[in-house]
Structure formats: C-alpha cells, structure tokens
Design a protein around this motif. Structure first.
Motif, mmCIF file in Angstrom:
data_model
loop_
_atom_site.group_PDB
_atom_site.id
_atom_site.type_symbol
_atom_site.label_atom_id
_atom_site.label_comp_id
_atom_site.label_asym_id
_atom_site.label_seq_id
_atom_site.Cartn_x
_atom_site.Cartn_y
_atom_site.Cartn_z
ATOM 1 N N LEU A 93 17.745 15.195 0.212
ATOM 2 C CA LEU A 93 17.163 14.713 0.896
ATOM 3 C C LEU A 93 16.401 14.344 -0.348
ATOM 4 N N PHE A 94 15.794 12.960 -0.663
ATOM 5 C CA PHE A 94 14.900 12.881 -1.357
ATOM 6 C C PHE A 94 14.012 11.935 -0.362
ATOM 7 N N TYR A 95 12.150 12.652 -0.809
ATOM 8 C CA TYR A 95 11.553 12.373 -0.025
ATOM 9 C C TYR A 95 10.379 11.993 -1.468
ATOM 10 N N ALA A 96 9.424 10.942 -0.751
ATOM 11 C CA ALA A 96 7.797 10.682 -1.825
ATOM 12 C C ALA A 96 6.959 10.024 -0.951
ATOM 13 N N VAL A 97 5.827 10.012 -1.904
ATOM 14 C CA VAL A 97 4.429 9.270 -1.316
ATOM 15 C C VAL A 97 3.583 8.863 -1.829
ATOM 16 N N GLY A 98 3.202 7.434 -1.605
ATOM 17 C CA GLY A 98 2.884 6.864 -2.480
ATOM 18 C C GLY A 98 2.409 5.196 -2.823
ATOM 19 N N PHE A 120 4.901 18.729 -4.028
ATOM 20 C CA PHE A 120 5.430 17.858 -4.615
ATOM 21 C C PHE A 120 4.930 17.907 -6.220
ATOM 22 N N GLY A 121 4.456 18.475 -6.547
ATOM 23 C CA GLY A 121 3.519 18.607 -8.359
ATOM 24 C C GLY A 121 2.576 17.562 -8.563
ATOM 25 N N GLY A 163 0.432 -1.251 0.013
ATOM 26 C CA GLY A 163 0.345 -0.100 0.030
ATOM 27 C C GLY A 163 0.918 1.261 -0.078
ATOM 28 N N PRO A 164 -0.030 2.634 0.049
ATOM 29 C CA PRO A 164 0.985 4.098 0.329
ATOM 30 C C PRO A 164 2.227 4.140 0.941
ATOM 31 N N ALA A 165 2.698 4.839 0.498
ATOM 32 C CA ALA A 165 3.944 4.527 2.173
ATOM 33 C C ALA A 165 4.698 6.429 1.912
ATOM 34 N N TYR A 166 5.432 6.156 2.690
ATOM 35 C CA TYR A 166 6.189 7.688 3.106
ATOM 36 C C TYR A 166 7.123 6.853 2.759
#
Length: 226
Positions: free
Chosen positions: A113-118, A154-155, A100-103
């Motif tokens: 620093l790279f960061y993402a969600v989904g 995030f765009g 499932g979706p993650a942080y």
C-alpha cells in the motif's frame, strides 16, 4: 474490499499483461473495480469530515484507469498493475492539470500500500506559485515542515527531481532555498497490506491523511497563479 483477491488479480495481471488475459478475466476485474470504487467513496466521506473541501467530489473522478498510455512509452504493456486513486476537490487528478494538493493511494500485486499527500510534479505556473508562496510565508512554511504528526507518519518532503541550483529568479540565500529547489511538494510512504482488512486499510490512510492536513491547507493558500 477483498484485498487478498485484489493482490492475486494484480499479481497475475503483472505476469499476463495482455489483452487476451484481461478480457478472459474481465468479470474478476469488474467485481474488484466496483469494490475499489466503494472503498474510494467511503474514503471521500471520511476525509470530508476533517477536510470539507472534499465534500461533493464524485468518486469515479478520483479513480485512475487501468489502461496505460503507451504512445510514448518504451514499455508497451497495455495495463497498469495497480489500483489507484487521487482524491482532490477539483477532480483534476493528473499532475499536468494543476488540480492542487491531493490524497493519493495505490495497491499493487506485491501486497504493498503506497500513499501520499500533496502536489506531484505540478505544472510550471503552479510550481512557481508555490515557490513564491514559500518566499512570502517562510514562517508558515516552516511550521508545516516542523509539524510533529506529519513527520511521524510521512517524514519530510520528497526530493525526487530536486534541482541542483536555485530556480531562475530565486536567490541562493533565501530562507528554505533547499525546498524552493523541489519540483514536488508531497510526502509519501508505504506499508505491507498483509493481514489488513478494509477497515484497517482505511484507518491507516485516514490517520496519515489527517496528519498531513497542515501541508494541504498551506498549499491551498498559495495563489492560484504566480
């Protein structure tokens, strides 16, 4: 967390990616790893305040190992040159596990620093479930895409690996067909860590993660299977 020390360690590891150097510098790694675990522990506690699904996640399950799986890789370097974490309720952080979706966030030796969600490259059954959910809930999906805070931090959804044609079983004239072609349902961005301390890093991540909660909630509302 001592971010300057982490950057120096990862940079040196990138230049000396071999077991001998790693073993010689193991005490440095152990200290930084413990600090990173504490950072992830604090992140889980803070994310839980706006996303209760995270409550109870064991911090160690959110950490990625530094050892690389080189069995099928052209690059045989034994170690990753990042410290990374994926915070997901199930603890199943690998894309193939369909957790499932993650942080997600990672730090590297260049000071980025790279960061993402989904959801990144979900397995085929999960991917089909998300696509079917877009068809079933076009208005809800449109609301996520238009969310001002999500777009601010995030765009738009990333298009890495996007199909050229609609996937099998989906008509070309469906609403959101361009998003149905996606193979990832994730947003991401990056920034330099220069001048940051741990508190500033956490604030940066938490502000962005909170903005992405509509995407997380919508993805979780997709049926578990197609």
């Amino acid at each position: 967390m001592h971010l300057i020390d982490l950057k120096a360690y990862l940079s040196e590891l990138g230049e000396n990616n071999n077991r001998a150097w790693f073993v010689m510098n193991k005490p440095r790694y152990d200290i930084l790893r413990a600090e990173f675990l504490q950072l992830v522990t604090e992140m889980i506690a803070e994310i839980s305040k706006f996303d209760p699904a995270i409550i109870g996640l064991e911090p160690k399950k959110a950490l990625f190992r530094i050892n690389r799986d080189v069995r099928f890789a052209h690059d045989k370097s034994p170690y990753k040159t990042t410290f990374s974490s994926s915070i997901v309720p199930s603890g199943r952080k690998k894309p193939s596990e369909g957790g499932g979706p993650a942080y997600y966030f990672q730090m590297d030796g260049t000071g980025r620093l790279f960061y993402a969600v989904g959801e990144y490259m979900p397995p085929s059954d999960r991917l089909k479930a998300i696509r079917n959910h877009i068809v079933a809930d076009p208005k809800g999906f449109a609301k996520v895409l238009k969310d001002k805070k999500l777009k601010q931090y995030f765009g738009t959804l990333q298009e890495e690996g996007k199909l050229q044609r609609p996937p099998k079983g989906f008509d070309a004239d469906l609403p959101h067909i361009e998003q149905i072609k996606l193979k990832n349902f994730m947003v991401w961005t990056e920034c330099p860590m220069k001048g940051m301390d741990s508190d500033e890093l956490k604030k940066t991540l938490l502000t962005a993660y909170r903005s992405a909660l509509p995407l997380v909630s919508w993805l979780r509302s997709a049926p578990v299977s197609a």
